[in-house]
Every structure is written in structure tokens, then in C-alpha cells.
Design an enzyme around this catalytic site. Structure first.
Site, mmCIF file in Angstrom:
data_model
loop_
_atom_site.group_PDB
_atom_site.id
_atom_site.type_symbol
_atom_site.label_atom_id
_atom_site.label_comp_id
_atom_site.label_asym_id
_atom_site.label_seq_id
_atom_site.Cartn_x
_atom_site.Cartn_y
_atom_site.Cartn_z
ATOM 1 N N CYS A 1 0.812 -1.212 0.000
ATOM 2 C CA CYS A 1 0.000 0.000 0.000
ATOM 3 C C CYS A 1 0.847 1.264 0.000
ATOM 4 O O CYS A 1 0.409 2.309 -0.471
ATOM 5 C CB CYS A 1 -0.936 0.008 1.207
ATOM 6 S SG CYS A 1 -2.310 -1.140 1.058
ATOM 7 N N CYS B 1 12.739 7.284 9.145
ATOM 8 C CA CYS B 1 11.582 7.506 8.270
ATOM 9 C C CYS B 1 10.640 8.446 9.014
ATOM 10 O O CYS B 1 11.053 9.150 9.940
ATOM 11 C CB CYS B 1 10.901 6.178 7.918
ATOM 12 S SG CYS B 1 10.179 5.339 9.345
#
Length: 368
Positions: free
Chosen positions: A182, A320
Site C-alpha cells: 500500500c 523515516c
């Protein structure tokens, strides 16, 4: 229970006070407090389900906000399960809320699921779906499954009244290269809300023994033309004979990934040693919005092919937005760089923004 709270339901001829009482006595576990889990939790909470358990160990990040509508910008970097508990409690103080601040694994699945009547699978990965299925078969618990991809979604109910299991429809875990990501392919923000609402409806039907439960039926929804197709599938007897979990569901062991706080990483980077590097694994779009000084940008999908770029570095930090992808990066590269010190920055950039350097419960330890 406040008498007028659920009057719009109890006044329904085909629902009534008896079914409302069934909701009140039900114990439902929702695995995943993201795009699917949020509408499930909000509706079951509002409708009067007595006990809602939640399984989640992720934090809120920017990319969640376009579909995970329970969270706001002020929640960035915070624990999803803690934010969800607070807001659900404000919506309905009568609901018993139980937080399982963990990911579901083969070591805790049976213990957690055994305490509930029904499981709603709102996870986002195949290993967890197979784990939930197998645990529910062993414990004889029904579960409502939902999945989304792009503009589409699907819903079904498994292990319900001798009906088919998940493995009757999908016998085995797909190969890793065949699993959609996704983060790469994306999803339209409203689709999880639609599919999650379908899941909540199926949960209510199971709890109250209403007709038309999607057992042995896979409902396919297409957001482009708002079409719905239903595919029937039979039970396979051998899939109900399970007595133990698989030895491996290919799930990451998150606790084994070395982590450091953002503050500790900054201390090391400030030494300006050529043997220390910081790798930003976010997407190019995220980088444009918020670049990190002194970080080398290598998106997750290019990491394995870029190992030669930092083999001379003894200590490598990965960062991240939330700390989830950086853990995946360390997990992926540990076998390729066994003699290097690899660390994920806990909580990622959101930890830095919100002063959550100690985002995990354990104290920060010194680097070896």
C-alpha cells in the site's frame, strides 16, 4: 445504560432491546487501529458493544491522516492505541476499552483472542490475516475480514457457524513478491471508511444473530462505479481440523530490531565521523516536504540494491516518518551487513517534532 442512547436501534422492529442487550454483552477484538479499524471501532463503540479490545503498536504519521480520520495533526508521533482509547472513551463512556499495545504474533495471538467472542481483522498484511484465521479456528471464534487496495475492497466472515475459514478461500500465504504494498500502490482515502463500515455491520449481525451474514460469501466492492459483487465459496473440511499455529507466519520480530532515540542519533552524527551515516528511507515526495540535513536519501525499494554505497560505514542509522519503515530497513539489511552496527531511529521524524525521543516504554541504552 442510558435509556434513550440507543433508542434509534431498539425501536427498529427487526432489532429491538434483546439485540441491544446482545451488543452490550459482547466482547469484540479489533486487530489494527488504522484505516479499517477506526470506522469499525467508532461504530461498534457508538452502537453499544460492551467491550472493545484493540491490538496496535504503531504511531500516527502524516500519511495516515488522509484515511485514518480519528487522528488529527496534533496526534502526529503519538501512539495510535492511546489516542484511539482517549477519543473512543469521550464518545461512549459506557464501553469497556482494552488496549493491547503490541502487534499480534504467534506468541500472543491465542492468549489475546481467547478473551473475546468475535475478532475483526482490520490488519494490513497477509501474515496477520493467516495468523488470525488459524487462531480463530483453534479457539472456535468467528472473525470478520476486510481488505482494501486502491479503489477496491472486500469483506467476508469466516469460521462462523461451521462456515468456511480464510484458508478455504485463500489456502496459503502468497509469495512475498506477489503481495501488494500500500505504501507503493496507495489507497483512496474514503475506501477504508466504506469497507470498515461494512465490517462493523457484519460484526453487529454476527453478535445479534441477524440473517444475511457474509459467511461463505466474499463481497467485492468497486469504488469507481459503486458496484458490489458477491462470490460464494465452500468450506473445506480439512481446514477446520487445525490444533496448533504454524511455526512461522513470516512476521517480523519487532523487539529484536536495534533502535535508538532521535536525540542519541544526533549525538553520534554530530561527531562527524566518516564511519557514521544516516539513511533517510522515506519516499521522494516526503523528502521534498521535510528534508533532513546530513541524511543520505535512499527510498525503501532501492535499499537492497544500494548496499555498496555504505559498506565502508561502521554505524548506520535509518530514519523515516514514524520509525516503522526504518525498522523494516534494518531488518532487511542485517543479513547483508552482519558486521555493521545498524539502528532504527525510534519514532522517526515525528518523535523529533513532538519531543517524543522516549516514544517506547523502555529506557534508552547506550550504543555498544
Amino acid at each position: 445504560m442510558k435509556q434513550n442512547r440507543y433508542i434509534r436501534q431498539t425501536s427498529l422492529k427487526d432489532f429491538g432491546p434483546d439485540k441491544q442487550q446482545a451488543l452490550r454483552q459482547a466482547r469484540v477484538l479489533v486487530v489494527g487501529v488504522g484505516g479499517l479499524g477506526i470506522p469499525v471501532l467508532q461504530y461498534l463503540n457508538a452502537m453499544g458493544v460492551g467491550c472493545l479490545g484493540m491490538v496496535e503498536q504503531d504511531v500516527v504519521e502524516w500519511s495516515n491522516l488522509q484515511r485514518q480520520v480519528l487522528y488529527t495533526e496534533s496526534d502526529l508521533g503519538k501512539s495510535k492505541i492511546q489516542v484511539a482509547e482517549e477519543k473512543l472513551r469521550e464518545m461512549n463512556s459506557e464501553t469497556e476499552l482494552i488496549c493491547h499495545d503490541t502487534f499480534l504474533t504467534r506468541t500472543n495471538a491465542l492468549e489475546i483472542i481467547s478473551d473475546y467472542d468475535l475478532v475483526v481483522d482490520a490488519s494490513d498484511n497477509f501474515p496477520t490475516r493467516y495468523l488470525i484465521n488459524d487462531a480463530c479456528v483453534i479457539l472456535n471464534k468467528p472473525f470478520v475480514s476486510g481488505a482494501i487496495y486502491g479503489f477496491e475492497g472486500q469483506v467476508s466472515v469466516f469460521n462462523y457457524k461451521e462456515g468456511p475459514t480464510y484458508r478455504c478461500l485463500f489456502p496459503s500465504l502468497p509469495e512475498k513478491d506477489n503481495i501488494p504494498d500500500c505504501n507503493t500502490n496507495g489507497v483512496l482515502g474514503v475506501i477504508p471508511g466504506i469497507i470498515g463500515s461494512f465490517q462493523a455491520l457484519e460484526a453487529v449481525k454476527v453478535i445479534t444473530d441477524m440473517p444475511g451474514v457474509l459467511s461463505g460469501i466474499l463481497m467485492l466492492y468497486n469504488g469507481f462505479d459503486q458496484s458490489i459483487r458477491k462470490v460464494k465459496f465452500p468450506a473445506v473440511v480439512k481446514n477446520k481440523d487445525r490444533t496448533q499455529l504454524e511455526s512461522n507466519y513470516n512476521q517480523p520480530v519487532c523487539d529484536s530490531i536495534p533502535e535508538v532515540s532521535f536525540k542519541r542519533m544526533l549525538q553520534e552524527i554530530s561527531r562527524d565521523s566518516p564511519k557514521i551515516s544516516l539513511i533517510d528511507v522515506r519516499s521522494t515526495e516526503e523528502l521534498r516536504m521535510n528534508p533532513i540535513e546530513k541524511a543520505k536519501h535512499i527510498p525503501m525499494q532501492l535499499l537492497a540494491d544500494s548496499v555498496d554505497e555504505f559498506t565502508d560505514h561502521q554505524t548506520i542509522f535509518f530514519i523515516c516518518q514514524s520509525g516503522k519503515r526504518s525498522k523494516d530497513a534494518v531488518r532487511k539489511l542485517l543479513p547483508l551487513l552482519p558486521d555493521r552496527n545498524l539502528y532504527s531511529v525510534k519514532g522517526g521524524i515525528e518523535a523529533m517534532k513532538n519531543g517524543l525521543e522516549n516514544i517506547t516504554k523502555r529506557d534508552e541504552s547506550d550504543l555498544p
